[in-house]
Each structure stands twice: as C-alpha cells, then as structure tokens.
Enzyme design. Structure first.
Site, PDB file in Angstrom:
ATOM      1  N   HIS A  60     -19.392 -30.555 -10.832  1.00 56.61           N
ATOM      2  CA  HIS A  60     -20.165 -31.564 -10.144  1.00 56.61           C
ATOM      3  C   HIS A  60     -19.584 -32.704 -10.887  1.00 56.61           C
ATOM      4  CE1 HIS A  60     -22.382 -31.173 -14.834  1.00 56.61           C
ATOM      5  NE2 HIS A  60     -21.938 -32.680 -14.467  1.00 56.61           N
TER       6      HIS A  60
HETATM    7  P1  TYD Z   1     -25.426 -29.221 -17.175  1.00 53.55           P
HETATM    8  O1  TYD Z   1     -25.398 -30.496 -16.879  1.00 53.55           O
HETATM    9  O2  TYD Z   1     -25.564 -29.018 -15.834  1.00 53.55           O
HETATM   10  O3  TYD Z   1     -23.916 -28.672 -17.463  1.00 53.55           O
HETATM   11  P2  TYD Z   1     -22.419 -28.445 -17.768  1.00 53.55           P
HETATM   12  O4  TYD Z   1     -22.639 -29.492 -16.362  1.00 53.55           O
HETATM   13  O5  TYD Z   1     -21.584 -28.652 -18.231  1.00 53.55           O
HETATM   14  O6  TYD Z   1     -22.532 -27.322 -17.051  1.00 53.55           O
HETATM   15  O7  TYD Z   1     -26.602 -29.123 -18.220  1.00 53.55           O
HETATM   16  C1  TYD Z   1     -27.112 -27.612 -18.188  1.00 53.55           C
HETATM   17  C2  TYD Z   1     -28.252 -27.491 -18.544  1.00 53.55           C
HETATM   18  O8  TYD Z   1     -28.659 -28.585 -19.667  1.00 53.55           O
HETATM   19  C3  TYD Z   1     -29.918 -28.230 -17.129  1.00 53.55           C
HETATM   20  O9  TYD Z   1     -30.507 -27.646 -17.123  1.00 53.55           O
HETATM   21  C4  TYD Z   1     -29.594 -29.410 -17.816  1.00 53.55           C
HETATM   22  C5  TYD Z   1     -29.807 -29.794 -19.618  1.00 53.55           C
HETATM   23  N1  TYD Z   1     -29.449 -31.126 -19.386  1.00 53.55           N
HETATM   24  C6  TYD Z   1     -30.059 -32.120 -20.015  1.00 53.55           C
HETATM   25  O10 TYD Z   1     -31.506 -31.727 -20.778  1.00 53.55           O
HETATM   26  N2  TYD Z   1     -29.709 -33.237 -21.140  1.00 53.55           N
HETATM   27  C7  TYD Z   1     -28.325 -33.424 -20.345  1.00 53.55           C
HETATM   28  O11 TYD Z   1     -28.335 -34.481 -21.175  1.00 53.55           O
HETATM   29  C8  TYD Z   1     -27.451 -32.128 -20.207  1.00 53.55           C
HETATM   30  C9  TYD Z   1     -25.892 -32.722 -20.430  1.00 53.55           C
HETATM   31  C10 TYD Z   1     -28.270 -31.721 -19.749  1.00 53.55           C
END
Ligand code: TYD
Length: 136
Positions: free
Chosen positions: A50
């Site tokens: 992303h």
């Molecule tokens: P995501 O940003 O999709 O993880 P990555 O990009 O590392 O694969 O986040 C994974 C999950 O965690 C998603 O459900 C959102 C949650 N999340 C939070 O609640 N707070 C945060 O600060 C972050 C980074 C993620």
C-alpha cells in the site's frame, strides 16, 4: 535520485550494551504521533502493499531483518532493513512492500499520524493513477 532515504540513529553504547534514542524533529523529520511494530511474521508472508496519501513514516528493524521495496510510481528500489542503527524514511505516496522477514524480525515504525484507513491506497493501479496526478 534514490528513493532510499536513510536516517542514521546514533548508538549510545557502553560496556553494558547498546541504546538508541529517537527524537521527533531531531533524528526524525516529523512529529511522531504513533509507533507500531510488526513481529512474529510467519514464513513466506509479505506485508504492506500500500501507499499512504499523507502519512510519513520511518521504519527500523530493531531485531532481525526484512527486505523493503519502495516505489514512487516511476522507480522501484529495494533494500534490506537489518540494523537497529539505521531507519528508512517512507514518505507519503510511496508504495511499499516488506518481504523475506527473518523469524526474529521486529520492525518498528514511527508514524506522523494516528491510524486512518482512509489514508491508505491499497490498490496498485489506483496508486499509479494518484501518483500521476501528483506529478502534474
Ligand atoms: P496493515 O497496515 O494492513 O498492515 P501491513 O501493511 O503491515 O500488512 O494493518 C494490519 C491491520 O492492523 C489492519 O487491520 C489495520 C490494523 N492497524 C491498526 O489498527 N493500527 C495501526 O497503526 C496499523 C499500522 C494497523
């Protein structure tokens, strides 16, 4: 110009071991509003995929290593995050992916804003379209 912007994090070591202190506005070029860390990543898993519209981040592997891919829509580069003494800046509108996590990897991320799903662009084609608009 390389997309890989590193921040050196001076290690304050003494005979007991090592310590790194990170201060907003000094070592990190934004006010830190959130800290999160990724650990226990399962074998073969890649994360990220992303970009953020506004968020600025600095990622530091405080243990182990992973490979970070950064892409501004024109260039794609990658680098190992494998040192607790060096952080990688992930600016707004940079697509990023994390690959090849070691089992002991703890990836610490300093972020300029609270979590906001609306700030994410999770589709690569949408990211490319938004990056093109930004360049005009
Ligand atoms: P995501 O940003 O999709 O993880 P990555 O990009 O590392 O694969 O986040 C994974 C999950 O965690 C998603 O459900 C959102 C949650 N999340 C939070 O609640 N707070 C945060 O600060 C972050 C980074 C993620």
């Amino acid at each position: 110009m390389s997309l890989l912007q590193w921040i050196d994090l001076p290690v304050r070591g003494d005979h007991r071991g090592s310590l790194v202190a990170v201060e907003a506005g000094d070592t990190v070029p934004f006010e830190i509003r959130r800290v999160y860390y990724v650990f226990d990543t399962q074998p073969g898993v890649a994360r990220g995929f992303h970009a953020h519209r506004q968020l600025q981040q600095v990622a530091v592997c405080v243990s182990g290593k992973c490979r970070m891919v950064v892409d501004d829509g024109r260039h794609r580069e990658d680098a190992w995050l494998d040192s607790p003494a060096r952080g990688l800046v992930i600016d707004a509108m940079v697509w990023h992916e994390m690959h090849e996590f070691s089992a002991d990897c703890v990836l610490l991320v300093l972020a300029s804003a609270h979590y906001d799903e609306a700030d994410y662009i999770r589709n690569y084609e949408s990211f490319l379209a938004a990056a093109r608009v930004n360049c005009q």
